[in-house]
Design an enzyme around this catalytic site. Structure first.
Site, PDB file in Angstrom:
ATOM      1  N   SER A  50       0.849  -1.200   0.000  1.00  0.00           N
ATOM      2  CA  SER A  50       0.000   0.000   0.000  1.00  0.00           C
ATOM      3  C   SER A  50       0.885   1.251   0.000  1.00  0.00           C
ATOM      4  O   SER A  50       2.100   1.172   0.217  1.00  0.00           O
ATOM      5  CB  SER A  50      -0.879   0.014   1.261  1.00  0.00           C
ATOM      6  OG  SER A  50      -0.050   0.199   2.401  1.00  0.00           O
ATOM      7  N   ASP A  82      -1.293  -1.801  -3.971  1.00  0.00           N
ATOM      8  CA  ASP A  82      -2.641  -1.819  -3.406  1.00  0.00           C
ATOM      9  C   ASP A  82      -3.154  -0.371  -3.295  1.00  0.00           C
ATOM     10  O   ASP A  82      -2.452   0.489  -2.758  1.00  0.00           O
ATOM     11  CB  ASP A  82      -2.540  -2.470  -2.015  1.00  0.00           C
ATOM     12  CG  ASP A  82      -3.883  -2.816  -1.415  1.00  0.00           C
ATOM     13  OD1 ASP A  82      -4.841  -3.035  -2.182  1.00  0.00           O
ATOM     14  OD2 ASP A  82      -3.962  -2.886  -0.167  1.00  0.00           O
ATOM     15  N   HIS A  83      -4.349  -0.111  -3.780  1.00  0.00           N
ATOM     16  CA  HIS A  83      -4.988   1.202  -3.659  1.00  0.00           C
ATOM     17  C   HIS A  83      -4.120   2.370  -4.159  1.00  0.00           C
ATOM     18  O   HIS A  83      -3.903   3.356  -3.430  1.00  0.00           O
ATOM     19  CB  HIS A  83      -5.402   1.484  -2.204  1.00  0.00           C
ATOM     20  CG  HIS A  83      -6.483   0.582  -1.721  1.00  0.00           C
ATOM     21  ND1 HIS A  83      -7.797   0.730  -2.086  1.00  0.00           N
ATOM     22  CD2 HIS A  83      -6.448  -0.512  -0.921  1.00  0.00           C
ATOM     23  CE1 HIS A  83      -8.523  -0.228  -1.533  1.00  0.00           C
ATOM     24  NE2 HIS A  83      -7.725  -1.012  -0.825  1.00  0.00           N
ATOM     25  N   ASP A 104      -7.081   3.092  -7.784  1.00  0.00           N
ATOM     26  CA  ASP A 104      -8.319   3.150  -7.010  1.00  0.00           C
ATOM     27  C   ASP A 104      -9.001   4.497  -7.244  1.00  0.00           C
ATOM     28  O   ASP A 104      -8.798   5.456  -6.500  1.00  0.00           O
ATOM     29  CB  ASP A 104      -8.026   2.933  -5.526  1.00  0.00           C
ATOM     30  CG  ASP A 104      -9.320   2.871  -4.713  1.00  0.00           C
ATOM     31  OD1 ASP A 104     -10.403   3.103  -5.302  1.00  0.00           O
ATOM     32  OD2 ASP A 104      -9.248   2.594  -3.509  1.00  0.00           O
ATOM     33  N   ALA A 215     -11.331  -8.366   2.993  1.00  0.00           N
ATOM     34  CA  ALA A 215     -11.816  -9.740   3.131  1.00  0.00           C
ATOM     35  C   ALA A 215     -11.191 -10.494   4.302  1.00  0.00           C
ATOM     36  O   ALA A 215     -11.190 -11.721   4.312  1.00  0.00           O
ATOM     37  CB  ALA A 215     -11.576 -10.484   1.822  1.00  0.00           C
TER      38      ALA A 215
HETATM   39  P1  13P Z   1      -8.718  -6.212   5.326  1.00  0.00           P
HETATM   40  O1  13P Z   1      -8.628  -4.965   6.136  1.00  0.00           O
HETATM   41  O2  13P Z   1     -10.059  -6.871   5.458  1.00  0.00           O
HETATM   42  O3  13P Z   1      -7.603  -7.170   5.592  1.00  0.00           O
HETATM   43  O4  13P Z   1      -8.607  -5.783   3.766  1.00  0.00           O
HETATM   44  C1  13P Z   1      -7.354  -5.609   3.172  1.00  0.00           C
HETATM   45  C2  13P Z   1      -7.457  -4.984   1.824  1.00  0.00           C
HETATM   46  O5  13P Z   1      -8.490  -4.900   1.197  1.00  0.00           O
HETATM   47  C3  13P Z   1      -6.218  -4.470   1.236  1.00  0.00           C
HETATM   48  O6  13P Z   1      -6.446  -3.792   0.044  1.00  0.00           O
HETATM   49  O1  G3H Z   2      -6.748  -1.730   2.101  1.00  0.00           O
HETATM   50  C1  G3H Z   2      -5.867  -1.229   2.800  1.00  0.00           C
HETATM   51  C2  G3H Z   2      -4.799  -2.058   3.347  1.00  0.00           C
HETATM   52  O2  G3H Z   2      -5.217  -2.754   4.487  1.00  0.00           O
HETATM   53  C3  G3H Z   2      -3.574  -1.237   3.578  1.00  0.00           C
HETATM   54  O3  G3H Z   2      -3.638  -0.525   4.750  1.00  0.00           O
HETATM   55  O4  G3H Z   2      -2.923   1.754   4.048  1.00  0.00           O
HETATM   56  O5  G3H Z   2      -2.796   1.017   6.458  1.00  0.00           O
HETATM   57  O6  G3H Z   2      -1.222   0.071   4.748  1.00  0.00           O
HETATM   58  P1  G3H Z   2      -2.571   0.680   5.029  1.00  0.00           P
HETATM   59 ZN    ZN Z   3      -8.351  -2.797  -0.051  1.00  0.00          ZN
END
Ligand code: 13P
Ligand code: G3H
Ligand code: ZN
Length: 311
Positions: A50, A82-83, A104, A215
């Site tokens: 992330s 991620d995101h 995202d 999830a």
């Molecule tokens: P959780 O917070 O449910 O583990 O989701 C993680 C996630 O979606 C990361 O992009």
């Molecule tokens: O979907 C988000 C992930 O759990 C990442 O979380 O931005 O705190 O690293 P973070």
């Molecule tokens: Zn997520």
């Protein structure tokens, strides 16, 4: 083997009725625990990073940790952003060795979400990188994801074909009632996912990989260990595992898990420190945290994702 994209993994997962775990990584112990569990069970793997992880551990450290994991195993591993909040962060990960990125734009108006996803997909595909986008908005609060329940919205199935056609993205995250973090439902509320939306989306996008964020199951074992050893996590509730198994058998090819890793690591550390208050060597308590993360990931691969033996 070098890093791979998710293309082949998703095709096999779709056809085989299972899902690939996409696990968030923030430090060496988490990378090691996930990789060891996947290697023991011969499961393909997505390690995802992330913006918060990049801020905490720095891009190069995370890429090199994942490259170290590749040296230790012969698993197919994808490195995924991620995101990704905008084109620039996606570009920097595409240029910086990632094989998959998420743009995202889920909080943007439909046309703006399409525009940015298309721009990222064109840039990424030129470099052999695949792209995930999102339609619909999940609730939840994390470092870099902050959406209150009122602003969350389910994916509208009637938008998905146009979105995928016009953007050219390779996978689509949808909102069917999952959410980020460890508090996904209110106490007393019955956990519920909109499988009708998932079915409708899959009918409209035959053969196309769907992604579930938010999830984590918030497995009681780890919450109980945390609470028994000085922690205070009341009312943490996740997605029931039978719902995730059902999703994994469907068009859902990628299931994102972060909170469960955090809980397992914290449980191991808290349990260790409570049993050995005299310890101050991080290698001692992180060994126990890492062991719980490995146990958790093995459980997910075997009992939830169905990806054992698929590498
Ligand atoms: P959780 O917070 O449910 O583990 O989701 C993680 C996630 O979606 C990361 O992009
Ligand atoms: O979907 C988000 C992930 O759990 C990442 O979380 O931005 O705190 O690293 P973070
Ligand atoms: Zn997520």
């Amino acid at each position: 083997m070098p890093l791979v994209t998710t293309k082949d993994m998703f095709q096999k997962a779709y056809d085989g009725g299972y899902a690939i775990g996409a696990f968030n990584v923030n430090n060496m112990e988490i990378v090691q625990a996930i990789t060891e569990a996947a290697a023991d069970l011969k499961s393909p793997l997505i390690l995802q990073v992330s913006a918060g992880a990049r801020k905490y551990a720095k891009h190069n450290y995370l890429v090199k940790l994942v490259e170290a994991a590749l040296l230790e195993t012969d698993l197919p591993i994808a490195l995924h952003l991620d995101h990704g909040a905008d084109f620039e962060i996606c570009k920097s990960c595409i240029d910086g060795g990632f094989t998959s990125v998420m743009i995202d734009g889920s909080s943007l108006p439909f046309e703006e979400n399409i525009a940015v996803a298309k721009k990222v997909a064109e840039y990424a595909h030129d470099k052999g990188v695949v792209v995930e986008a999102e339609l619909g908005t999940l609730a939840g609060i994390e470092d870099d994801v902050n959406v209150d329940a009122e602003s969350a919205s389910y994916t509208q199935p009637e938008q998905v074909e146009e979105f995928v056609d016009r953007t050219g993205v390779d996978s689509l995250a949808i909102a069917i009632g999952t959410s980020h973090g460890a508090f996904k439902f209110k106490p007393g509320q019955k956990p519920m996912l909109r499988f009708d939306i998932l079915d409708e989306v899959s009918k409209r996008l035959p053969g196309f990989p769907i992604v579930l964020h938010g999830a984590s199951s918030v497995i009681p074992k780890y919450v109980d260990v945390i609470n028994a050893n000085g922690g205070k996590l009341d009312d943490a509730i996740g997605i029931p595992e039978d719902m995730l198994r059902q999703a994994a058998r469907s068009a859902v090819c990628k299931i994102n898990i972060d909170s469960d890793l955090r809980l397992a690591l914290t449980a191991g550390i808290r349990e260790h420190m409570a049993a050995h208050p005299e310890h101050f060597d991080p290698r001692q308590y992180l060994t126990d945290g890492r062991a719980y993360v490995k146990e958790l990931v093995s459980h997910k691969i075997k009992e939830v994702l169905g990806s054992e033996g698929k590498a």
